[in-house]
Design a protein around this motif. Structure first.
Motif, short mmCIF file in Angstrom:
data_model
loop_
_atom_site.label_atom_id
_atom_site.label_comp_id
_atom_site.label_asym_id
_atom_site.label_seq_id
_atom_site.Cartn_x
_atom_site.Cartn_y
_atom_site.Cartn_z
N ALA A 160 44.62 38.71 49.83
CA ALA A 160 43.89 37.49 50.09
C ALA A 160 44.01 37.08 51.57
N ASN A 193 36.54 42.77 46.88
CA ASN A 193 36.56 42.70 45.42
C ASN A 193 36.25 44.04 44.76
N TYR A 236 45.23 38.09 41.70
CA TYR A 236 44.83 38.79 42.93
C TYR A 236 46.01 38.80 43.91
N CYS A 289 41.03 32.28 44.70
CA CYS A 289 41.19 33.58 44.05
C CYS A 289 41.82 33.40 42.67
N MET A 298 40.65 38.68 41.90
CA MET A 298 39.30 38.63 42.47
C MET A 298 39.14 37.38 43.33
#
Length: 293
Positions: free
Chosen positions: A81, A125, A76, A72, A1
């Motif tokens: 990203a 997300n 993730y 993050c 996330m």
């Protein structure tokens, strides 16, 4: 996330916009402090990089005059990203011109872009089908954060106080007395300019015996204008320049005794003294107090 994201100016790490922060844990706060420290050194680093922390990761991507950073969770995907960072950069560059970015002098000058970062972050997300990362992008470089807070005189993730000596450092707000002294100073400069122009016109018709007084009027006018510049902008040796201008104005008005009566000379000197005090009272704002968000 993705927990946090921001856009900074690449040259000096000045934060331009950032996402809303709803994570108040100590781990996230410490990681954001390291992210701010890293942002100031991005101009010395590759275009894309990743810094691994204990349970979190910092990713950054730069393009042109700006860079985007994201905090993050370690789980993730790095590719996602960087896809997020690329989209943030594209959105920002399509919304603002390079001139506006270069002229920004205060942190978070583009707060209206915060909602854009928040929207893109939410899409990455919680989207059912996240965007496909670009395979053509160069691989990120692993960055070590050991002692990064000591690099380039960075303390606690903020530029050192010496950075406040720059020309575009933000000054304390203008006061009502400051506005009054500014108005009086402009009036004095206009009087010097008008009187000097009138004397010059008369001197051209009858010789140049008043050249010294004309020079004194022009010098006093220039000193008054430069006082206005020092009132609005910070620069190196500002105190010495301010006191020097006061001495020049006093000398010029004393030299003009005869062209001006005693009361008018005292008025010009009094306005110059008052404006000098107002210039010296406007101190640079410590940017470290405004960099947090």
């Amino acid at each position: 996330m993705i927990l946090y994201a921001c856009v900074v100016r690449l040259q000096d790490g000045l934060p331009l916009s950032a996402s809303m922060d709803f994570h108040m844990s100590k781990n996230v706060s410490d990681s954001k402090r390291k992210l701010r420290a890293l942002s100031v050194t991005l101009c010395q680093r590759p275009e894309r990089g990743t810094a691994e922390l204990c349970e979190l990761s910092i990713h950054f991507c730069s393009s042109g005059d700006i860079a985007s950073l994201a905090l993050c969770s370690s789980s993730y995907p790095h590719s996602m990203a960087f896809c997020f960072l690329d989209e943030i950069l594209w959105e920002f560059m399509s919304s603002y011109k390079n001139v506006a970015i270069a002229l920004a002098s205060r942190p978070y000058a583009f707060r209206e872009f915060d909602s854009v970062i928040q929207r893109v972050k939410h899409n990455f997300n919680f989207a059912a089908s996240p965007p496909v990362p670009l395979e053509s992008c160069p691989p990120p470089v692993c960055v070590k954060l050991d002692d990064i807070e000591k690099v380039n005189n960075i303390a606690n993730g903020y530029p050192a106080c010496s950075d406040l000596s720059g020309l575009y450092s933000r000054l304390t707000p203008v006061t009502s007395i400051g506005l009054l002294s500014l108005t009086l100073n402009i009036m004095c400069s206009a009087l010097s300019l008008i009187r000097g122009a009138h004397l010059a016109e008369h001197s051209f018709q009858n010789g140049y015996e008043d050249a010294g007084r004309i020079a004194a009027f022009c010098t006093a006018f220039c000193a008054n204008i430069f006082q206005c510049h020092l009132y609005f902008f910070h620069c190196s040796a500002r105190t010495r320049k301010t006191c020097g201008l006061l001495a020049v104005i006093c000398f010029c008005n004393i030299y003009l005794y005869g062209e001006r009566n005693v009361w008018l000379i005292l008025f010009h000197i009094g306005v110059a003294v008052l404006f000098t005090l107002q210039i010296l009272m406007r101190k640079p704002v410590d940017r470290r107090r405004t960099f947090g968000k």
